[in-house]
Scaffold this active site. Structure first.
Site, PDB file in Angstrom:
ATOM      1  CD  GLU A  70     -32.057   3.636  64.593  1.00  0.00           C
ATOM      2  OE1 GLU A  70     -32.525   2.788  63.796  1.00  0.00           O
ATOM      3  OE2 GLU A  70     -32.303   3.613  65.809  1.00  0.00           O
ATOM      4  CB  CYS A  84     -32.641   2.716  56.155  1.00  0.00           C
ATOM      5  SG  CYS A  84     -33.849   3.694  57.053  1.00  0.00           S
TER       6      CYS A  84
END
Ligand code: NAD
Length: 494
Positions: A261, A296
């Protein structure tokens, strides 16, 4: 005890790795870090390859011994639920540790981040006795009964970043344990005290010690964990650069399962067919500037139709100022400081470089503590090849571009190395469907942003990663499906 004294006591109490059979860490080297909140941090132990190997071998032994792997599913569920209760009763300690180590606001950790991690753990715990193995009765493959068993992989390395420590930790550890694996966690060097406490609470809840351990340290410790031959799976969240290194290393000697990720540079599209222009602007400001932009999936490139652009900008500028940072222990807005001075310098340098290329911010201001934090800044009409638009800055910097059609918006939003998330604001369902189908990202939010529960898979494509966190989809990262093909004797088949 006042807050600072309480923080100091907690940092001391939860400063060691949590490794079965190791209590003496006097030979382990240390490294000194600085707290963004101005609290004195104890020196951090940087676990060497030998210490990491010890933790992995304990995890392997626990897995082989099988106490957890072979436990009834309802028993595993009850341990995870007890763990969630213990975490909840320690919310204040977890939040304080994360606040003083990361600089993110205390209020934010207490009200949002820690409860979100605990809720995710409860969701996975409830899943423990509700997933079923598939089977094919003899009619599908004549003369055969086939059982597809979901089996654990063995030792999972969970490598976690600093920006939302408990949430990302739970997104990895809960499904890995639920599948029956043993886990060695490597938290970020900038957020490990809270996770050391969380791991101890898991043991208190009844998880066998070797099943979940924690090694402290920086990238060198993470690299040692990645290289350990007995690690079967690496679940990583962090920058795309580190993710790419791990992907290469994970296939060097044997093939290890990887789930990555990584970073993002997400697009936020606003159509002239939306009547919710003010709402869209405040949603963008919140998601771009929340936690100083250190998220993010933060939308950092907006594409706004020219017909609604002026109105959108008026509201966006007003909203952006609401996310001005303040000291993390006292913040009124819920926005604290950046992770460290180097991050502040890196983002400020990107702004200086942008000015040299002729880009002037449409909004910026001196922050309350310029060495520790950055006031939200806005830039208008920045092309996709410009570093401001192409690189993940991980700071409170937002670009807003004027477009003349949603086709142009989709084309420009897709012109990125990243593919984590995106948003589209429109009142036209056909447009929402068409745009969301064409956006090259793992998630698309329509008339909202970032509102996705535990049952919704999360994870990117392109340089944003491989695999999914949350939801039943994440179980594929921590298990393999074994097909057991049983040939039946003619007499067994009716
Ligand atoms: P980072 O890549 O520097 O570090 C992440 C973790 O990896 C840390 O624990 C670090 O110690 C470890 N690490 C560093 N080098 C390593 C190596 N060679 N081998 C193994 N481990 C290593 O990232 P960061 O600064 O901690 O976090 C910020 C980044 O994380 C941003 O790019 C952000 O977009 C990304 N992020 C992504 C998600 C997501 O779900 N996609 C969520 C949060 C953060």
């Amino acid at each position: 005890m006042d807050t600072l004294a309480r923080a100091a006591a907690l940092l001391q109490a939860h400063r060691f790795p949590v490794i079965e059979g190791l209590e003496d860490f006097s030979q382990v080297p240390t490294r000194q870090f600085e707290s963004p909140a101005g609290v004195a941090l104890p020196p951090q132990l940087i676990c060497s390859a030998d210490v990491v190997r010890h933790a992995v071998s304990q995890a392997e032994a626990a897995h082989r011994q099988g106490q957890w792997r072979n436990a009834e599913r309802v028993a595993r569920k009850n341990v995870l639920l007890r763990w969630a209760d213990l975490l909840q009763s320690h919310t204040e300690e977890l939040a304080l540790l994360d606040c003083v180590q990361t600089g993110r606001s205390l209020q934010n950790f207490t009200r949002h981040s820690i409860p979100k991690g605990i809720e995710a753990l409860r969701w996975f715990a409830e899943l423990a006795d509700k997933t079923e193995d598939r089977s094919l009765a003899e009619g599908h493959v004549p003369g055969f009964l086939t059982i597809m068993r979901r089996e654990p992989l063995g030792v999972v390395a969970a490598i976690v970043p600093w920006n939302d420590p408990l949430v990302v930790f739970i997104w990895k550890v809960a499904p890995a344990l639920l599948c029956g694996n043993a886990v060695v966690v490597k938290p970020s060097e900038h957020a490990f005290h809270s996770l050391a406490l969380a791991v101890k609470l898991a043991h208190e809840a009844g998880l066998p010690f070797g099943q979940l351990q924690l090694v402290t340290g920086d990238g060198s410790t993470g690299a040692a964990l990645v290289r350990e031959p007995a690690v079967a799976c690496i679940s990583f969240t962090g920058s795309s650069a580190t993710g790419k290194w791990i992907a290469a290393e994970a296939s060097r000697d044997r093939l290890k399962r990887v789930s990555l990720e990584c970073g993002g540079k997400s697009g936020f599209l606003v159509s002239n067919r939306s009547r919710k222009i003010d709402e869209a602007a405040s949603c963008l400001a919140k998601n771009a500037f929340y936690n100083q932009g250190q998220i993010c999936s933060a939308p950092t490139r907006a594409y706004v139709h020219a017909e609604v652009f002026e109105r959108f900008m008026v509201r966006l500028s007003a909203e952006a100022n609401r996310y001005a940072p303040s000291h993390p222990l006292t913040g009124q807005t819920g926005v604290g400081y950046m992770i460290h001075r180097e991050a502040v310098k890196r983002v400020n340098q990107a702004l200086v470089d942008a000015a040299q290329r002729g880009h002037r911010p449409a909004l910026s201001a001196e922050a309350v503590d310029p060495e520790r934090c950055i006031h939200p800044s806005l830039f208008v009409d920045i092309p996709e090849h410009d570093p401001l638009a192409s690189q993940e800055l991980f700071g409170p910097v937002l670009i807003v571009n004027r477009v003349t059609s949603m086709d142009e918006a989709v084309h420009r939003a897709n012109d990125s190395a990243f593919g984590l998330a995106a948003g589209i604001w429109t009142d036209d369902l056909d447009e929402a469907m068409s745009v969301s189908a064409r956006l090259q990202t793992g998630t698309v939010h329509v008339n909202s942003y970032g509102e996705d529960g535990n049952q919704i898979p999360f994870g990117g494509i392109k340089d944003s990663g491989i695999g999914k966190e949350k939801s039943v989809d994440t179980l594929s990262s921590y298990s393999h499906v074994k097909s057991v093909c049983i040939r039946l004797s003619p007499g067994d088949v009716p």
